[in-house]
Design a protein around this motif. Structure first.
Motif, PDB file in Angstrom:
ATOM      1  N   ARG A   9      43.984  53.888  22.053  1.00  0.00           N
ATOM      2  CA  ARG A   9      43.545  54.158  23.423  1.00  0.00           C
ATOM      3  C   ARG A   9      42.462  53.159  23.822  1.00  0.00           C
ATOM      4  O   ARG A   9      41.581  52.839  23.037  1.00  0.00           O
ATOM      5  CB  ARG A   9      42.993  55.585  23.472  1.00  0.00           C
ATOM      6  CG  ARG A   9      42.680  56.029  24.851  1.00  0.00           C
ATOM      7  CD  ARG A   9      42.388  57.537  24.851  1.00  0.00           C
ATOM      8  NE  ARG A   9      41.899  57.899  26.152  1.00  0.00           N
ATOM      9  CZ  ARG A   9      40.613  58.029  26.454  1.00  0.00           C
ATOM     10  NH1 ARG A   9      39.712  57.844  25.532  1.00  0.00           N
ATOM     11  NH2 ARG A   9      40.239  58.340  27.660  1.00  0.00           N
ATOM     12  N   ARG A  10      42.546  52.670  25.046  1.00  0.00           N
ATOM     13  CA  ARG A  10      41.550  51.721  25.548  1.00  0.00           C
ATOM     14  C   ARG A  10      40.332  52.479  26.066  1.00  0.00           C
ATOM     15  O   ARG A  10      40.473  53.307  26.956  1.00  0.00           O
ATOM     16  CB  ARG A  10      42.149  50.883  26.669  1.00  0.00           C
ATOM     17  CG  ARG A  10      43.183  49.912  26.215  1.00  0.00           C
ATOM     18  CD  ARG A  10      43.839  49.248  27.422  1.00  0.00           C
ATOM     19  NE  ARG A  10      45.011  48.525  27.024  1.00  0.00           N
ATOM     20  CZ  ARG A  10      46.214  49.051  26.862  1.00  0.00           C
ATOM     21  NH1 ARG A  10      46.415  50.317  27.060  1.00  0.00           N
ATOM     22  NH2 ARG A  10      47.226  48.301  26.509  1.00  0.00           N
ATOM     23  N   PRO A  11      39.138  52.172  25.552  1.00  0.00           N
ATOM     24  CA  PRO A  11      37.939  52.850  26.053  1.00  0.00           C
ATOM     25  C   PRO A  11      37.591  52.370  27.459  1.00  0.00           C
ATOM     26  O   PRO A  11      38.011  51.291  27.900  1.00  0.00           O
ATOM     27  CB  PRO A  11      36.855  52.455  25.050  1.00  0.00           C
ATOM     28  CG  PRO A  11      37.330  51.176  24.469  1.00  0.00           C
ATOM     29  CD  PRO A  11      38.836  51.254  24.471  1.00  0.00           C
ATOM     30  N   GLY A  12      36.803  53.168  28.152  1.00  0.00           N
ATOM     31  CA  GLY A  12      36.387  52.827  29.510  1.00  0.00           C
ATOM     32  C   GLY A  12      35.633  51.512  29.588  1.00  0.00           C
ATOM     33  O   GLY A  12      35.751  50.784  30.569  1.00  0.00           O
ATOM     34  N   THR A  13      34.868  51.203  28.538  1.00  0.00           N
ATOM     35  CA  THR A  13      34.118  49.946  28.565  1.00  0.00           C
ATOM     36  C   THR A  13      35.060  48.744  28.556  1.00  0.00           C
ATOM     37  O   THR A  13      34.815  47.759  29.234  1.00  0.00           O
ATOM     38  CB  THR A  13      33.159  49.850  27.365  1.00  0.00           C
ATOM     39  OG1 THR A  13      33.899  50.016  26.153  1.00  0.00           O
ATOM     40  CG2 THR A  13      32.064  50.895  27.450  1.00  0.00           C
ATOM     41  N   LEU A  14      36.147  48.853  27.810  1.00  0.00           N
ATOM     42  CA  LEU A  14      37.111  47.757  27.763  1.00  0.00           C
ATOM     43  C   LEU A  14      37.818  47.614  29.108  1.00  0.00           C
ATOM     44  O   LEU A  14      38.020  46.506  29.598  1.00  0.00           O
ATOM     45  CB  LEU A  14      38.128  47.985  26.646  1.00  0.00           C
ATOM     46  CG  LEU A  14      39.146  46.872  26.443  1.00  0.00           C
ATOM     47  CD1 LEU A  14      38.454  45.595  25.981  1.00  0.00           C
ATOM     48  CD2 LEU A  14      40.181  47.280  25.430  1.00  0.00           C
ATOM     49  N   LEU A  15      38.171  48.722  29.713  1.00  0.00           N
ATOM     50  CA  LEU A  15      38.810  48.678  31.032  1.00  0.00           C
ATOM     51  C   LEU A  15      37.853  48.099  32.074  1.00  0.00           C
ATOM     52  O   LEU A  15      38.255  47.308  32.932  1.00  0.00           O
ATOM     53  CB  LEU A  15      39.278  50.072  31.437  1.00  0.00           C
ATOM     54  CG  LEU A  15      40.381  50.681  30.577  1.00  0.00           C
ATOM     55  CD1 LEU A  15      40.664  52.112  31.001  1.00  0.00           C
ATOM     56  CD2 LEU A  15      41.635  49.838  30.631  1.00  0.00           C
ATOM     57  N   ALA A  16      36.583  48.485  31.990  1.00  0.00           N
ATOM     58  CA  ALA A  16      35.593  47.950  32.923  1.00  0.00           C
ATOM     59  C   ALA A  16      35.414  46.451  32.712  1.00  0.00           C
ATOM     60  O   ALA A  16      35.322  45.684  33.682  1.00  0.00           O
ATOM     61  CB  ALA A  16      34.259  48.674  32.750  1.00  0.00           C
ATOM     62  N   GLY A  17      35.384  46.028  31.460  1.00  0.00           N
ATOM     63  CA  GLY A  17      35.265  44.596  31.171  1.00  0.00           C
ATOM     64  C   GLY A  17      36.452  43.823  31.706  1.00  0.00           C
ATOM     65  O   GLY A  17      36.294  42.755  32.309  1.00  0.00           O
ATOM     66  N   ALA A  18      37.648  44.353  31.498  1.00  0.00           N
ATOM     67  CA  ALA A  18      38.850  43.691  32.015  1.00  0.00           C
ATOM     68  C   ALA A  18      38.816  43.644  33.542  1.00  0.00           C
ATOM     69  O   ALA A  18      39.204  42.636  34.149  1.00  0.00           O
ATOM     70  CB  ALA A  18      40.097  44.402  31.527  1.00  0.00           C
ATOM     71  N   ALA A  19      38.337  44.713  34.171  1.00  0.00           N
ATOM     72  CA  ALA A  19      38.248  44.736  35.634  1.00  0.00           C
ATOM     73  C   ALA A  19      37.256  43.695  36.148  1.00  0.00           C
ATOM     74  O   ALA A  19      37.518  43.011  37.146  1.00  0.00           O
ATOM     75  CB  ALA A  19      37.857  46.132  36.113  1.00  0.00           C
ATOM     76  N   ILE A  20      36.131  43.553  35.467  1.00  0.00           N
ATOM     77  CA  ILE A  20      35.128  42.562  35.884  1.00  0.00           C
ATOM     78  C   ILE A  20      35.690  41.150  35.743  1.00  0.00           C
ATOM     79  O   ILE A  20      35.560  40.325  36.647  1.00  0.00           O
ATOM     80  CB  ILE A  20      33.824  42.736  35.077  1.00  0.00           C
ATOM     81  CG1 ILE A  20      33.104  44.008  35.535  1.00  0.00           C
ATOM     82  CG2 ILE A  20      32.911  41.525  35.215  1.00  0.00           C
ATOM     83  CD1 ILE A  20      31.926  44.413  34.680  1.00  0.00           C
ATOM     84  N   VAL A  21      36.329  40.876  34.630  1.00  0.00           N
ATOM     85  CA  VAL A  21      36.904  39.541  34.414  1.00  0.00           C
ATOM     86  C   VAL A  21      38.011  39.272  35.430  1.00  0.00           C
ATOM     87  O   VAL A  21      38.108  38.170  35.984  1.00  0.00           O
ATOM     88  CB  VAL A  21      37.406  39.389  32.961  1.00  0.00           C
ATOM     89  CG1 VAL A  21      38.152  38.086  32.766  1.00  0.00           C
ATOM     90  CG2 VAL A  21      36.233  39.474  31.993  1.00  0.00           C
ATOM     91  N   ALA A  22      38.831  40.274  35.707  1.00  0.00           N
ATOM     92  CA  ALA A  22      39.893  40.102  36.703  1.00  0.00           C
ATOM     93  C   ALA A  22      39.302  39.869  38.089  1.00  0.00           C
ATOM     94  O   ALA A  22      39.798  39.019  38.850  1.00  0.00           O
ATOM     95  CB  ALA A  22      40.805  41.323  36.716  1.00  0.00           C
ATOM     96  N   LEU A  23      38.238  40.582  38.430  1.00  0.00           N
ATOM     97  CA  LEU A  23      37.576  40.380  39.716  1.00  0.00           C
ATOM     98  C   LEU A  23      37.038  38.958  39.827  1.00  0.00           C
ATOM     99  O   LEU A  23      37.191  38.303  40.865  1.00  0.00           O
ATOM    100  CB  LEU A  23      36.446  41.385  39.894  1.00  0.00           C
ATOM    101  CG  LEU A  23      35.576  41.217  41.141  1.00  0.00           C
ATOM    102  CD1 LEU A  23      36.400  41.450  42.403  1.00  0.00           C
ATOM    103  CD2 LEU A  23      34.397  42.155  41.091  1.00  0.00           C
ATOM    104  N   GLU A  24      36.438  38.468  38.760  1.00  0.00           N
ATOM    105  CA  GLU A  24      35.941  37.090  38.758  1.00  0.00           C
ATOM    106  C   GLU A  24      37.097  36.103  38.932  1.00  0.00           C
ATOM    107  O   GLU A  24      36.959  35.094  39.631  1.00  0.00           O
ATOM    108  CB  GLU A  24      35.177  36.814  37.461  1.00  0.00           C
ATOM    109  CG  GLU A  24      33.890  37.597  37.357  1.00  0.00           C
ATOM    110  CD  GLU A  24      33.306  37.646  35.964  1.00  0.00           C
ATOM    111  OE1 GLU A  24      32.138  38.063  35.849  1.00  0.00           O
ATOM    112  OE2 GLU A  24      33.989  37.286  34.990  1.00  0.00           O
TER     113      GLU A  24
END
Length: 127
Positions: free
Chosen positions: A2-17
């Motif tokens: 399972r992907r933790p919320g921190t990993l999803l948040a990190g992926a979202a930040i990188v994708a936003l950038e």
């Protein structure tokens, strides 16, 4: 795993950038097409650079972090580290409206990418 919320948040930040970099590429392309670019060679270089960075960051977010690939964290962390001095430079140039979000996003990105749940998800997959 399972992907933790921190990993999803990190992926979202990188994708936003990545999306912001692609938007900058389109902005420079529009300026070049409308004739507001002063130097064509420099404008084309900026377009290609930001398009490559944007595509690369989207690949890192999707193909690296979200797929729990260990290699995805290194370019993500390096991106955040590069954003810190850029944001600081914006403050020095009296552009806090640009500098503050850059620094905030970079610090948030570092926080979630280096958080223990992210490390565990990426490196303790066999456990």
């Amino acid at each position: 795993m399972r992907r933790p919320g921190t990993l999803l948040a990190g992926a979202a930040i990188v994708a936003l950038e990545g999306l912001v970099a692609l938007a900058l590429s389109l902005y420079f392309a529009f300026g070049t097409i409308t004739g507001s670019a002063g130097n064509l060679t420099m404008a084309v270089a900026e377009i290609v650079f930001f398009a490559a960075v944007g595509a690369g960051l989207l690949w890192v977010a999707w193909g690296g972090l979200l797929k729990l690939e260990r290699w995805g964290r290194a370019p993500s962390v390096i991106t955040q580290l590069f954003m810190l001095p850029i944001g600081y430079t914006m403050f020095q140039n009296d552009l806090p409206a640009i500098g503050a979000p850059l620094v905030a996003v970079a610090l948030a990105g570092l926080g979630v990418l280096l958080a223990p749940p992210t490390t565990q998800a990426l490196y303790d997959q066999d456990a």
